[in-house]
Design a protein around this motif. Structure first.
Motif, PDB file in Angstrom:
ATOM      1  N   THR A 149       0.831  -1.199   0.000  1.00  0.00           N
ATOM      2  CA  THR A 149       0.000   0.000   0.000  1.00  0.00           C
ATOM      3  C   THR A 149       0.870   1.256   0.000  1.00  0.00           C
ATOM      4  O   THR A 149       1.865   1.330   0.733  1.00  0.00           O
ATOM      5  CB  THR A 149      -0.919   0.022   1.232  1.00  0.00           C
ATOM      6  N   LEU A 151       0.586   5.133   0.857  1.00  0.00           N
ATOM      7  CA  LEU A 151      -0.260   6.123   1.543  1.00  0.00           C
ATOM      8  C   LEU A 151       0.203   7.527   1.178  1.00  0.00           C
ATOM      9  O   LEU A 151       1.346   7.904   1.467  1.00  0.00           O
ATOM     10  CB  LEU A 151      -0.185   5.926   3.052  1.00  0.00           C
ATOM     11  N   ASP A 212      -4.666   9.470   2.088  1.00  0.00           N
ATOM     12  CA  ASP A 212      -4.720   9.670   3.531  1.00  0.00           C
ATOM     13  C   ASP A 212      -4.270  11.107   3.805  1.00  0.00           C
ATOM     14  O   ASP A 212      -3.104  11.435   3.600  1.00  0.00           O
ATOM     15  CB  ASP A 212      -3.795   8.688   4.237  1.00  0.00           C
ATOM     16  N   ALA A 215      -1.031  11.429   5.693  1.00  0.00           N
ATOM     17  CA  ALA A 215       0.158  10.686   5.277  1.00  0.00           C
ATOM     18  C   ALA A 215       1.344  11.641   5.152  1.00  0.00           C
ATOM     19  O   ALA A 215       1.241  12.684   4.504  1.00  0.00           O
ATOM     20  CB  ALA A 215      -0.099   9.998   3.941  1.00  0.00           C
TER      21      ALA A 215
END
Length: 247
Positions: A149, A151, A212, A215
């Protein structure tokens, strides 16, 4: 005109050298590969002899907080001292749009110190602030990756082709010192997470990009306009989608 390009064998430096030489200037690449080390001072006096302009596009080999601060503080101090002795009349440095807004990051704190040293040196100078290069998108993704992932904050970014940055740096180098900032950016803005998503998809990279708002970006939290240039920025000609299609 003799122009010494510190970091002249790297991505931007090699392009600056080529462009300046093509336009009839004497551009000399200077890096540890050519026997010039700004951290130790080795080779500086020799390479700066008869130079009118110094262009510093060098970068720290380590992004660790203490190492990057040591690199920019020491190398810039050594370089400015050698330039004053050699009679250099224009110092040009490449830095980053938003440096002063990214001070939570050790890297950008070091770049800010570099800029302050230049401003306080008494030498005529120009600092070129560039947005993130197209070529740096993978590095941004890698720095924000956790497992599979990525972010990233859903904020605006206006990336630029390295060749357009080199053109701006070269143009600044042969111009009159501005004793301030020159900004250069790409022709269009994107949302950061969408930009990286496009870049990874084009390379069949299986990582998932997740937006996000909190982030971090190399240790700093971003606001909507942190990475964007001001209204007077010089805009490059190359669009990200065109560059991506050629990779």
């Amino acid at each position: 005109m003799k122009v010494v390009v510190i970091g002249g064998t790297g991505l931007i430096g090699s392009k600056v050298v080529e462009k300046l030489n093509r336009h009839g200037h004497e551009a000399v690449p200077a890096s540890p590969n050519t026997g010039v080390n700004t951290l130790t001072g080795e080779g500086l006096a020799d390479v700066l002899r008869d130079a009118s302009v110094v262009v510093d596009v060098s970068n720290s080999p380590s992004f660790e907080d203490d190492a990057v601060m040591e690199f920019f503080r020491t190398s810039t101090t050594n370089l400015l001292k050698a330039e004053a002795t050699a009679g250099v009349t224009h110092h040009v440095a490449l830095s980053v749009v938003g440096t002063d807004r990214l001070q939570q990051s050790g890297y950008f704190r070091a770049k800010q110190v570099q800029e302050e040293l230049i401003k306080d040196s008494g030498l005529p100078y120009s600092i070129v602030h560039a947005t993130q290069f197209f070529e740096f998108m993978k590095g941004i993704a890698d720095s924000a990756t956790d497992g599979d992932t990525v972010l990233l904050a859903p904020v605006k970014i206006q990336p630029v082709f390295s060749d357009d940055v080199a053109t701006a740096v070269g143009r600044t180098a042969v111009g009159t010192p501005v004793n301030g900032l020159v900004e250069v950016a790409g022709p269009e803005a994107f949302q950061l997470d969408e930009l990286i998503r496009k870049g990874l998809a084009a390379k069949n990279d299986p990582r998932t990009v997740v937006a996000d708002p909190h982030a971090p970006y190399f240790g700093a939290e971003l606001e909507e306009s942190t990475l964007l240039p001001g209204p007077d920025a010089h805009l490059g000609d190359t669009h990200f989608t065109d560059w991506l299609a050629q990779q």
